[in-house]
Motif scaffolding. Sequence first.
Motif, PDB file in Angstrom:
ATOM      1  N   GLU A  68     -13.149   1.145  -2.523  1.00 46.23           N
ATOM      2  CA  GLU A  68     -12.855   1.790  -3.802  1.00 46.23           C
ATOM      3  C   GLU A  68     -14.051   1.723  -4.748  1.00 46.23           C
ATOM      4  O   GLU A  68     -14.322   2.674  -5.489  1.00 46.23           O
ATOM      5  CB  GLU A  68     -11.634   1.138  -4.447  1.00 46.23           C
ATOM      6  N   HIS A  72     -16.020   4.970  -6.195  1.00 43.28           N
ATOM      7  CA  HIS A  72     -16.205   5.168  -7.633  1.00 43.28           C
ATOM      8  C   HIS A  72     -17.610   5.691  -7.927  1.00 43.28           C
ATOM      9  O   HIS A  72     -17.782   6.698  -8.639  1.00 43.28           O
ATOM     10  CB  HIS A  72     -15.974   3.849  -8.368  1.00 43.28           C
ATOM     11  N   LYS A 101     -10.689   5.677  -8.916  1.00 43.70           N
ATOM     12  CA  LYS A 101     -11.191   4.712  -7.932  1.00 43.70           C
ATOM     13  C   LYS A 101     -11.561   3.390  -8.590  1.00 43.70           C
ATOM     14  O   LYS A 101     -11.360   2.317  -8.011  1.00 43.70           O
ATOM     15  CB  LYS A 101     -12.409   5.296  -7.212  1.00 43.70           C
ATOM     16  N   HIS A 104      -8.405   1.441  -9.106  1.00 43.18           N
ATOM     17  CA  HIS A 104      -7.978   0.831  -7.837  1.00 43.18           C
ATOM     18  C   HIS A 104      -8.823  -0.401  -7.513  1.00 43.18           C
ATOM     19  O   HIS A 104      -8.290  -1.448  -7.110  1.00 43.18           O
ATOM     20  CB  HIS A 104      -8.112   1.836  -6.694  1.00 43.18           C
ATOM     21  N   ALA A 105     -10.131  -0.277  -7.690  1.00 46.03           N
ATOM     22  CA  ALA A 105     -11.030  -1.394  -7.393  1.00 46.03           C
ATOM     23  C   ALA A 105     -10.711  -2.595  -8.278  1.00 46.03           C
ATOM     24  O   ALA A 105     -10.677  -3.738  -7.804  1.00 46.03           O
ATOM     25  CB  ALA A 105     -12.488  -0.962  -7.590  1.00 46.03           C
ATOM     26  N   GLU A 142     -10.395  10.524   2.001  1.00 53.77           N
ATOM     27  CA  GLU A 142      -9.069  10.321   1.415  1.00 53.77           C
ATOM     28  C   GLU A 142      -7.976  10.409   2.477  1.00 53.77           C
ATOM     29  O   GLU A 142      -6.979   9.677   2.423  1.00 53.77           O
ATOM     30  CB  GLU A 142      -8.813  11.360   0.317  1.00 53.77           C
ATOM     31  N   GLU A 145      -7.834   7.104   4.333  1.00 52.32           N
ATOM     32  CA  GLU A 145      -7.207   6.056   3.531  1.00 52.32           C
ATOM     33  C   GLU A 145      -5.697   6.245   3.451  1.00 52.32           C
ATOM     34  O   GLU A 145      -4.947   5.271   3.538  1.00 52.32           O
ATOM     35  CB  GLU A 145      -7.815   6.045   2.123  1.00 52.32           C
ATOM     36  N   TYR A 150      -4.641   2.425   4.337  1.00 59.17           N
ATOM     37  CA  TYR A 150      -3.691   1.778   3.430  1.00 59.17           C
ATOM     38  C   TYR A 150      -2.325   1.488   4.061  1.00 59.17           C
ATOM     39  O   TYR A 150      -1.745   0.431   3.793  1.00 59.17           O
ATOM     40  CB  TYR A 150      -3.554   2.576   2.141  1.00 59.17           C
ATOM     41  N   ALA A 172      -2.832   2.508  -4.719  1.00 58.47           N
ATOM     42  CA  ALA A 172      -3.964   3.278  -4.198  1.00 58.47           C
ATOM     43  C   ALA A 172      -3.509   4.264  -3.121  1.00 58.47           C
ATOM     44  O   ALA A 172      -3.922   5.431  -3.115  1.00 58.47           O
ATOM     45  CB  ALA A 172      -5.018   2.335  -3.633  1.00 58.47           C
ATOM     46  N   GLU A 176      -4.156   8.393  -3.232  1.00 52.74           N
ATOM     47  CA  GLU A 176      -5.130   9.009  -2.325  1.00 52.74           C
ATOM     48  C   GLU A 176      -4.650  10.365  -1.817  1.00 52.74           C
ATOM     49  O   GLU A 176      -5.447  11.286  -1.634  1.00 52.74           O
ATOM     50  CB  GLU A 176      -5.448   8.097  -1.128  1.00 52.74           C
TER      51      GLU A 176
END
Length: 236
Positions: A68, A72, A101, A104-105, A142, A145, A150, A172, A176
Amino acid sequence: MKKSILVLLVAAFSLTTLFQSCNEKIEKKTVSNEIAEAEASSNSTIDEKSQDPQQLTITNMHDAYKGETTAHFKYAAYSKKAAEEGHPEIALLFKAASGAKLIHANNHKVVLLRMGESIPEITPEFSVNTTAENLKEAIEGESYEFNTMYPNFIKDANAVGNYMAQISLTYAYKVEQKHRDFYIEALKALEAGTDNTLATVYYLCPTCGNTYATVAPARCEISMTDSKLFIKVTSS
């Protein structure tokens, strides 16, 4: 008589040779078996370590945080490239996704800190190509993910009952898919020469990074955050 003795000597020599050959094969087989057993034991130990649910979740969270964080910075660079190529609407989309992003990070970072983990310095590695190529790369990333990464991470977090990790990963995961669909729409518009019809404003949920184009509901459909707290993303 001499002939009989000769036959016996030949037979004895053959048996001796056979026994020696058999012994050598047995010794070689024993050594091979020992090596194989040692390798199997080593692999078993490695597998047991790699399958430790708690450690696996920690590794997953580090991977998610790195991914993430990199995205970004990457999407920010893609945004700049799109603007340079005369596609302000696509530049804005990448700008909004870059902001999501980062949310999320930061969520993943909080989880890692709560798990007693130190946060490593991330050096983003990516390349910037044409806007069309950047959109295709973003769609691929994406999609991976959402479809693979995920879901597996969430499953591992569920296995150890790590509630905070579940929430952060699920936030997240759900966003996505929306980003992927935005990118698919943008690529089609770019190829058709109609990207100037894309959204000119986006709204980000500060809790989960949920991204809305043009208008937003009263509350985030993922985290239930009040829209009054949403981050408005414009070209200015």
